[in-house]
Write an enzyme that holds these catalytic residues in place. Structure first.
Site, PDB file in Angstrom:
ATOM      1  N   HIS A 189      -0.897  37.686  15.622  1.00  0.00           N
ATOM      2  CA  HIS A 189      -1.367  38.274  14.365  1.00  0.00           C
ATOM      3  C   HIS A 189      -1.308  37.202  13.278  1.00  0.00           C
ATOM      4  CE1 HIS A 189       2.698  39.689  12.397  1.00  0.00           C
ATOM      5  NE2 HIS A 189       2.844  38.546  12.989  1.00  0.00           N
TER       6      HIS A 189
ATOM      7  N   CYS B   8       3.906  32.956   7.767  1.00  0.00           N
ATOM      8  CA  CYS B   8       3.207  34.047   8.459  1.00  0.00           C
ATOM      9  C   CYS B   8       1.738  34.102   8.055  1.00  0.00           C
ATOM     10  CB  CYS B   8       3.873  35.391   8.167  1.00  0.00           C
ATOM     11  SG  CYS B   8       5.587  35.460   8.709  1.00  0.00           S
TER      12      CYS B   8
ATOM     13  N   HIS C 123      -0.119  33.350  14.631  1.00  0.00           N
ATOM     14  CA  HIS C 123       1.001  33.052  15.514  1.00  0.00           C
ATOM     15  C   HIS C 123       1.211  34.321  16.343  1.00  0.00           C
ATOM     16  CE1 HIS C 123       2.654  35.057  11.994  1.00  0.00           C
ATOM     17  NE2 HIS C 123       3.615  35.500  12.792  1.00  0.00           N
TER      18      HIS C 123
ATOM     19  N   HIS D  34       4.077  37.077  18.866  1.00  0.00           N
ATOM     20  CA  HIS D  34       5.411  37.580  19.186  1.00  0.00           C
ATOM     21  C   HIS D  34       5.413  38.284  20.538  1.00  0.00           C
ATOM     22  CE1 HIS D  34       6.772  36.836  15.083  1.00  0.00           C
ATOM     23  NE2 HIS D  34       5.735  37.499  14.608  1.00  0.00           N
TER      24      HIS D  34
ATOM     25  N   ASP E  90      -1.564  44.732  24.218  1.00  0.00           N
ATOM     26  CA  ASP E  90      -0.909  43.668  24.996  1.00  0.00           C
ATOM     27  C   ASP E  90      -1.873  42.515  25.285  1.00  0.00           C
ATOM     28  OD1 ASP E  90       1.093  42.368  26.404  1.00  0.00           O
ATOM     29  OD2 ASP E  90       0.424  43.246  28.308  1.00  0.00           O
ATOM     30  N   HIS E  91      -1.414  41.308  25.013  1.00  0.00           N
ATOM     31  CA  HIS E  91      -2.217  40.100  25.211  1.00  0.00           C
ATOM     32  C   HIS E  91      -3.494  40.140  24.370  1.00  0.00           C
ATOM     33  CE1 HIS E  91       0.660  39.132  28.288  1.00  0.00           C
ATOM     34  NE2 HIS E  91       0.131  37.938  28.416  1.00  0.00           N
TER      35      HIS E  91
ATOM     36  N   GLU F 208       9.953  42.984  16.141  1.00  0.00           N
ATOM     37  CA  GLU F 208       9.048  41.842  16.034  1.00  0.00           C
ATOM     38  C   GLU F 208       9.708  40.616  16.664  1.00  0.00           C
ATOM     39  OE1 GLU F 208       6.641  40.903  12.187  1.00  0.00           O
ATOM     40  OE2 GLU F 208       8.435  39.646  12.155  1.00  0.00           O
TER      41      GLU F 208
END
Lengths: 139, 139, 139, 139, 139, 139
Positions: free
Chosen positions: C14, C33, C39, C41, C79-80, C126
């Site tokens: 994100h 951020c 970047h 998580h 996801d991914h 996070e």
């Protein structure tokens, strides 16, 4: 409403020895935690805040601003220190984790910035097995 | 051949202050670890043994027998203690985790029961981020 | 009454950049951020349900049935993925963890099967240090 | 008021098979948890107590006293056991984690010493992903 | 001889897409890791050094000095970044964790200060389940 | 050369009772692990492979391909099972973790696909405190 919890760590030593009790009662009461020269822990402290998310930023609060307060009011004094001797509050109060959590909350509450969401909880992990929590409702 | 690693925990305090150095050099060298009254950690120590599994029992060694040695030689003296003042070895040696690991291995090696599989490694976690290891090859 | 919490994981990227704010304000507000390329998580999401245990099965709900809903409504999309570009809800809402938790709850609440115990909480990690929680009482 | 949570561990086996249901329904309902010979877990159980800190000791309760109760009433019977066959309560009740948590709370509540702070919560981790909780308010 | 391992964390995004392969082969090879907009992880990187403990300080090396190198050479560039676009090395090399570990070691080896103990290992955790390791012997 | 370690989990029950020993010797040798009805664990098994990274893919091996082998050869048989009764290898061999690790390695080695990097290690966590490892060098 949202609750944000942020974790901090500090390494400190302490000795459990209540000033108002005899040496013998202290030994019985605290066992090895009363060993004369003290011992230490890698404490974990979780600070929780609750409130409404600010719509523009999408955040409850700026975490950096929270970090500043926690470092200035708590970690700078507690990390790599001896709680009994380095923290004035524990000169005549025994630094059990129950009391350490209260002192952390007291320091944060006193310095809590206007405009911050509500300080909702303080949780202190002495070890992975012993967790002490002060919640807003219980204050 | 098999390697068995067993984890133990102890909570202790220490202060990094090398007796052969001036106060100023100590402060520079160790930073906040040199704070006068000390601090502490929840240490994790991992003891590894290697050898052949005993066919009848299907075990490398009896874990209870290992526990007895580790408690008697190490944990009884180290847990809930101040390493600088409660452990004679650290009266004139600075209790860095490197040296604490060496002292743990020395104690175990000295008392290692005949018939035990080989003492293959000692690993000490000071915190979740700092891990110190002595391996057999490096002894 | 019982509360069951089940943990799921997803890896996503994100970038925090609020569409209604200038680039400069975005940089100040979100710091690193806001880095242009984003970047990511390894998120952990905990879904809690509360209710009475069904006496015959001894279960609050069938965990496989819960998994089906969470995978279909949330993980398959999250996801991914890149939250900003792959999730329509974040095309004009900044994907802070506060907002990601709200979107997860919204998706689950919308598709919540009749007969399921109450959806009582959504908690999003996070990182190991930043935890965001929506509880039933706070909805 | 303060809340103290203490963690305990036990390793046990169980099989999910409800006596009042047919074999086929059991297989459908519990899936692989219904496998005939059972399976097992490293359970983690967290016991929470709440109350006022005793001013002289600075403690909510003596943790050793809590350990005595939990070992005597729960762990001595549950650790390294088969829940279905070693625990009478599960001869005709299926030992789901929901029901195991209820049995742990029942045993503690029955034997709870006068003078102890209130038993506020029982939380059982079956695995790292499945967590079951009984809170005071929900009793 | 002693081995010290220190852990660092960084949050980054990446996309697995090998420039020398067709889109179809990329999709087959990397599956969801090839999703067009990328995804991300909370990476953990462990740096290990080995050598003899300096007798006066009782330390293998000064951890602060190691932190300076790791932050300057790796974390400042990798944390809160997109590996594919922010790191030049990954403009034409696919940023699998295998390659990310190699790039981290290359950066550290290039800038390794004279007098530091030997750089003995780099270990990269992409998630809790996938761990990639480069050891000295394997270089 | 690179080493990749991937973690898997399975929940299983077992009882330590060596067929070639008397009941009394079994009780003495294994203590509570010999309890008649068995107990269980959430096992973690780590499979390590070593080799050269394939330059085009940047990967040591395709993790999905490894997962297929581990599920087919090990987890499908071990997860949610009783090791003593469900695994033929343990009908006359006691399922200590030492022996379980050997059986896992034997199964993987037998079915190891041509073209896979070398199977370098099998590590089995019985609990967080007991870790058993078979390394390539020790085979």
């Amino acid at each position: 409403m949202t609750r944000l919890t942020r974790r901090y760590r500090f390494a400190a030593s302490h000795r459990l020895h209540a000033p108002g009790l005899t040496d013998e009662v202290n030994r019985e009461l605290y066992g090895k935690c009363n060993n004369p020269w003290g011992h230490g822990h890698n404490y974990v402290v979780e600070i929780s805040v609750t409130g409404a998310v600010e719509p523009k930023s999408g955040q409850l609060l700026n975490v950096t601003a929270l970090d500043d307060v926690v470092h200035r009011e708590v970690l700078n004094d507690f990390d790599h220190r001896d709680l009994n001797r380095d923290i004035a509050a524990f000169h005549d109060v025994v630094p059990t984790s129950e009391n350490v959590a209260v002192e952390i909350r007291r320091r944060l509450a006193t310095a809590w910035p206007a405009g911050f969401p509500e300080l909702a909880g303080v949780r202190l992990w002495e070890t992975k097995r012993n967790i002490f929590e002060l919640t807003h409702e219980e204050q």
